[in-house]
Scaffold this motif. Sequence first.
Motif, short mmCIF file in Angstrom:
data_model
loop_
_atom_site.label_atom_id
_atom_site.label_comp_id
_atom_site.label_asym_id
_atom_site.label_seq_id
_atom_site.Cartn_x
_atom_site.Cartn_y
_atom_site.Cartn_z
N LEU A 113 -6.24 -2.50 -1.29
CA LEU A 113 -5.34 -2.97 -0.42
C LEU A 113 -5.77 -2.45 1.18
O LEU A 113 -5.47 -3.13 2.09
CB LEU A 113 -4.05 -2.38 -0.69
N ILE A 114 -6.34 -1.41 1.28
CA ILE A 114 -6.69 -0.79 2.54
C ILE A 114 -7.78 -2.03 3.15
O ILE A 114 -7.75 -2.49 4.27
CB ILE A 114 -7.40 0.32 2.64
N LEU B 231 0.74 -1.22 0.06
CA LEU B 231 -0.19 -0.19 0.03
C LEU B 231 0.80 1.19 0.12
O LEU B 231 0.60 2.29 -0.68
CB LEU B 231 -0.74 0.04 1.24
N MET B 232 1.96 1.26 0.63
CA MET B 232 2.73 2.55 1.04
C MET B 232 4.03 2.68 -0.18
O MET B 232 4.63 3.35 -0.18
CB MET B 232 3.23 2.49 2.38
N GLY B 233 3.99 1.49 -0.57
CA GLY B 233 5.21 1.45 -1.85
C GLY B 233 6.44 1.25 -0.87
O GLY B 233 7.58 1.71 -1.62
N LYS C 212 -5.61 0.91 -4.68
CA LYS C 212 -5.11 1.40 -3.29
C LYS C 212 -6.12 1.16 -2.24
O LYS C 212 -5.79 0.71 -0.89
CB LYS C 212 -4.80 2.71 -3.27
N GLY D 216 -7.01 4.11 -9.19
CA GLY D 216 -7.08 4.39 -7.86
C GLY D 216 -7.87 3.24 -6.81
O GLY D 216 -7.48 3.33 -5.49
N ASN E 238 -5.83 -6.71 -8.66
CA ASN E 238 -5.41 -5.23 -8.87
C ASN E 238 -6.26 -5.18 -10.35
O ASN E 238 -6.81 -4.19 -10.48
CB ASN E 238 -4.16 -4.99 -9.00
#
Length: 448
Positions: free
Chosen positions: A282-283, A117-119, A279, A276, A266
Motif C-alpha cells: 500500500l505504501i 494503510l492506516m486503518g 502494508k 506484512g 493483497n
Amino acid sequence: MNKEKEYGLFTAITMIVGIVIGSGIFFKSDNILVYTNGSILKGVLIFVIAAVGIIFGSLTIALLASRTTKPGGLITYVEEYVSPKAAGAFGWFQVFIYFPAILSVVSWVVGVYLCMLMGWEATPERLGVIGGIAFLTCFGINYFSALLGGAFQNFATVSKVILIGVLAVAGFIYGDPKLITNSDVVSTAGSSMAWLGALSPIAFSYDGWVVATSISHEIKDSKKNLPIALVFGPIFVLFAYVAYFVGVSILVGPQKIMELGDAHVNEAVTILFGAGGAKVFLIFVILSVLGSLNGFTLGFLRMPYILAIRDMFPMADKVGYLEEGHHIPKCSARVAGIISLVYIVINYIVQKYELIPNSDISEIPIVASYIIYIILYVYVIKLYRAGEIDSMVRGMIIPVVATVGSLIIILGGLQNLMTFLYLGICGVVIIIALSYLGRKEKNLVRQL
C-alpha cells in the motif's frame, strides 16, 4: 529570455510512465478477467487493442513535437496546424476541465489508499482533506523548485516500476504458466464478443500520456528528446501492464482473482511476502498515485502561462510573466492551484452525494480529449499529402491507425450515457473560450 533547460530525457519519459501508471494498473486484473471469463490471453489482447490509440497516437504527436520547440505542447500543435482560435479553445478546455478534473480525483485516490494503510474510516470529509493536502504538497514541491518536482517524479516512477516488476517476475517464477493458455475458465451466457466490453475502462487507464508535451520548452534538446519520450514511454507502459496482468493472474489464478475482486492484490502480496507485505504494498501504491498527481501538477502549473503568452487568457500580462532566474511562472501556478482546489471541493460534493453513479468527474474530459487528438492526426495526414512528411508510414499509416485506436476509445466511452452530459460540459467551456477570444480579436481590430 534565455533560460537553462530543466528536464532531461529521463524525466520526460518518467513523466509519461508515472502519470499513466497510476493506481489503475494494480486493480484492473479482476475486471478484465470477469469480462474475458477468466481467459488470460483475451485479457492480454484487450490491453494491446486499447494501447493502439496511445502508442500510435504518441508516434503521430512525436512528428509534430519534432518540428517545433515553442512552449505549449498540444496547444502549439493546434495553433500551428489548425488555427490560433482553436488552440485557445483547446487550452481553455485543458485549464478549466481536463487538468483540474483529473487532479481532483487522483488526489482523492491518495486519500483512499492512505486510509486503507492506516486503518482509518474512509469518510468523504477525510478523503477530501487528505487529497487536498496531497495536492498542496505536490503543488509546493513544483512551485518552489522545478528540479525537485522532476526529481520526485523520477523517484515515484522508479518505485512503482520496481514493484510492478517484482510482482510480474514473481508471478512467472511461482505461478502456474499453464493458466496462460487455458480457455475460458468460467461459463457465462451472452454474446461471445462480450469480452470486448473491457476496452472502455482499460482505455481510460492509459490516459495522461500527452501531459509531457506541456513542458516541451523546458526539455533539453526537445526536438530530439520529446519524440523519444512520446514513443518509448507508452510502449513501456504497455509492456508493464501486460507483464503485471499475466504475472498476477498466474500467481493467484484467474478464478480466485474474480472471486476476490480488488482484494486479489493483497492476496498476491501475501503469497509472496506474508501478511506484512500488504502494508508495504500500500505504501508503494500511495507513491504510485502521488507520482501521477505530481506529474499532472507539474504539467498544469504552466498551462495558464502558455495561454497568456499568446494573449489567450485573462490578465495575460500577469499570468504570462516569468520572473528572471525562475523556471515556474508564479502567477500561472497560483491560478492553476486555485482552480484545482475548487475542483477538489466539487469532487468531494460529487462523491459525498453520489451525484455521478458508478463514475467520477475525471471521466468528463476523456472522450473530448481523444476527439481533439483525432483532429491533430488528420493534420499530420495533410502534412504528408502536402509533401512536408516524406514517409508514408509516418505520415499516413501511423496516424490512420492512431485515429482508429482513438475511435475505439471514444466508442467505448459512449457506452456510458453520462458521456453525453460530459461532452455538453466540455462544449460549454469551449463556447465560452471562443466567445472570449472572439471579443479579444474584435477589440484588437478596433484598436488598429
